[in-house]
Design a protein around this motif. Structure first.
Motif, PDB file in Angstrom:
ATOM      1  N   TYR A 162       0.741  -1.226   0.000  1.00 24.25           N
ATOM      2  CA  TYR A 162      -0.127  -0.158   0.099  1.00 24.25           C
ATOM      3  C   TYR A 162       0.845   1.085  -0.216  1.00 24.25           C
ATOM      4  N   GLU A 164       2.462   4.719  -0.951  1.00 22.25           N
ATOM      5  CA  GLU A 164       1.868   5.935  -1.753  1.00 22.25           C
ATOM      6  C   GLU A 164       2.848   6.239  -2.825  1.00 22.25           C
ATOM      7  N   MET A 206      -4.908   2.559   3.344  1.00 24.95           N
ATOM      8  CA  MET A 206      -4.487   3.828   2.797  1.00 24.95           C
ATOM      9  C   MET A 206      -5.023   4.921   3.140  1.00 24.95           C
ATOM     10  N   ASP A 207      -5.054   5.179   4.472  1.00 27.94           N
ATOM     11  CA  ASP A 207      -5.437   6.376   4.977  1.00 27.94           C
ATOM     12  C   ASP A 207      -4.826   7.718   4.369  1.00 27.94           C
ATOM     13  N   TRP A 208      -3.884   7.468   3.647  1.00 35.59           N
ATOM     14  CA  TRP A 208      -3.167   8.611   2.872  1.00 35.59           C
ATOM     15  C   TRP A 208      -3.857   9.190   1.571  1.00 35.59           C
ATOM     16  N   TYR A 209      -5.079   8.329   1.321  1.00 34.97           N
ATOM     17  CA  TYR A 209      -5.613   8.839   0.160  1.00 34.97           C
ATOM     18  C   TYR A 209      -6.829   9.312   0.423  1.00 34.97           C
ATOM     19  N   GLY A 210      -7.308  10.564   0.008  1.00 30.52           N
ATOM     20  CA  GLY A 210      -8.652  10.958   0.490  1.00 30.52           C
ATOM     21  C   GLY A 210      -9.710  11.287  -0.567  1.00 30.52           C
TER      22      GLY A 210
END
Length: 446
Positions: A162, A164, A206-210
């Motif tokens: 995952y 980024e 994938m908390d970096w994807y908003g």
């Protein structure tokens, strides 16, 4: 009584989005479609049971969701997609027609079929491999077919931890390439179709994807191709003359409005004859109406008794297309038999079919690097190239960029009716310069 909010939700639920999936071999297209259907509760119980049974027979513990779309026996045995698989499903917010297209190079023509009517294309990329030649090929086909929305789904993010940076690098490369082709809108989404990350539900990995999930984007993307905003076009399919005691003088022209809006009293021109008249009446489902729009099937009645037959095109007089017998177009050759200069064909445009001859094949497009190979002499299966076709009778063609419906045509083998090529009048990439005009000095048998 419904509230304004309920009315808006009802309207949204009735909208239809046609979209196609594409990508290289083993990028996970069928798995993505299966996950999308499964997680959106669009799979019937008996279908899911059949997939679970087939998966167990193959020694798999979990159901292989790709089997929901790979319906041919050869597809199930090889684990690949061969033909275009169409699926119909709906959520509370929108209805969908999905075309799952093959990934192999030799089936590029199938992607042309699936994407020809699509308003959105989902191009999958394996996160481990990045943008490959087939990815660029599918992006080029989507651009050529004027698909207004493209989604880059970077799949198998679970196999790259995952990360980024992996997603960002792939998204940047693909976006730059697609933008150079003139694709108007590109949305990149990191997913894992196998695990379900960002397909229907947001991924906790994938908390970096908003951004949106795949389904969320499909439900909210605007369906921008409004047929009623295009040039009004009505291909005549059938002439209705009952000649009964009840309707002794009735004469109507039946068909489906290809684009635009027609109103009673509109001045119209019948092509290719060029005769002008007005719309006297419009019949829809047995009732007279004052206005009709695409894609309704109606019967038009004209004020004057003109010679109108199947294959003629009725258009507003102030906005009628020019007729021509020299058609310059981009075609995707779909037949195994090559298309050669001098080949006699049938050209089918809307409801009109005319005899034609291939006058020239100026160039063939190499989709891997977008280079033009001049004067190839012929096109083989899956080739995309420029052609010049001379028709025996005038045609009222729009530019494909203006109308995907009335700017497209088929080249057909007159001997057995096989479709040879799918054509787009005047089509080129939106970012590509205009091609020079073809030489008109050649002599013809027509």
């Amino acid at each position: 009584m419904t509230t304004p909010t309920q009315s808006a939700e009802l309207l949204a639920a009735t909208t239809l989005l046609r979209f196609a999936t594409a990508g290289s071999v083993d990028d996970g297209k069928s798995t993505l479609v299966g996950r999308l259907l499964h997680d959106s509760k669009s799979v019937l119980t008996d279908q899911l049971e059949a997939v679970e049974h087939a998966s167990r027979n193959r020694g798999q513990e979990a159901p292989d969701l790709a089997l929901l779309t790979d319906g041919l026996r050869a597809e199930r045995e090889q684990g690949i997609t061969i033909d275009v698989a169409y699926r119909y499903f709906a959520t509370a917010r929108r209805r969908f027609i999905l075309a799952d297209t093959p990934g192999h190079v030799q089936y590029t023509r199938n992607m042309v079929t699936g994407a020809s009517t699509a308003e959105l294309a989902v191009v999958l990329v394996d996160a481990r491999n990045g943008v490959v030649e087939q990815t660029r090929r599918h992006a080029a086909v989507a651009a050529l077919l004027r698909v207004p929305h493209v989604v880059l789904a970077v799949n198998k993010m679970d196999l790259v931890d995952y990360a980024e940076p992996v997603f960002a690098a792939i998204a940047e490369e693909f976006t730059a390439y697609a933008a150079s082709l003139g694709v108007p809108e590109i949305t990149a989404i990191p997913i894992s179709a196998l695990a379900g990350d960002n397909v229907v539900e947001p991924s906790a990995n994938m908390d970096w994807y908003g951004g949106p999930t795949v389904l969320e984007h499909l439900e909210t993307v605007p369906v921008s191709h409004d047929l009623t905003a295009c040039h009004a076009r009505f291909p005549v399919q059938y002439v209705i003359r009952p000649q009964t005691a009840e309707h002794p003088d009735y004469r109507g022209y039946a068909g489906q409005i290809a684009a635009g809006v027609f109103r009673v009293g509109d001045p119209v021109t019948v092509l290719p004859s060029g005769r002008t008249t007005t719309v006297e009446g419009i019949d829809l489902l047995g009732e007279s109406v004052n206005v009709a729009w695409a894609p309704q099937s109606v019967t038009l009645r004209l004020t004057d008794d003109l010679d109108v037959s199947r294959g003629d095109l009725i258009a507003p007089t102030a906005d009628a297309p020019a007729t021509t017998q020299d058609v310059e177009a981009t075609v995707c050759h779909v037949a195994d038999e090559p298309l050669t200069v001098g080949r006699r064909v049938l050209l089918k445009h809307t409801t009109r079919t005319v005899k034609a001859i291939v006058k020239d094949i100026p160039s063939r497009l190499a989709l891997d690097d977008l280079s033009q190979h001049p004067a190839p002499g012929r096109l083989v299966a899956n080739d995309i190239g420029r052609v010049v076709v001379r028709t025996a009778e005038p045609l009222a063609l729009d530019a494909y960029a203006d109308s995907r419906r009335t700017g497209s045509f088929l080249l057909i083998d007159p001997a057995d009716g096989t479709t040879l090529s799918a054509g787009m009048a005047g089509a080129s990439f939106a970012a590509e310069a205009e091609q020079p005009a073809a030489d008109d000095d050649a002599e013809w048998d027509f």
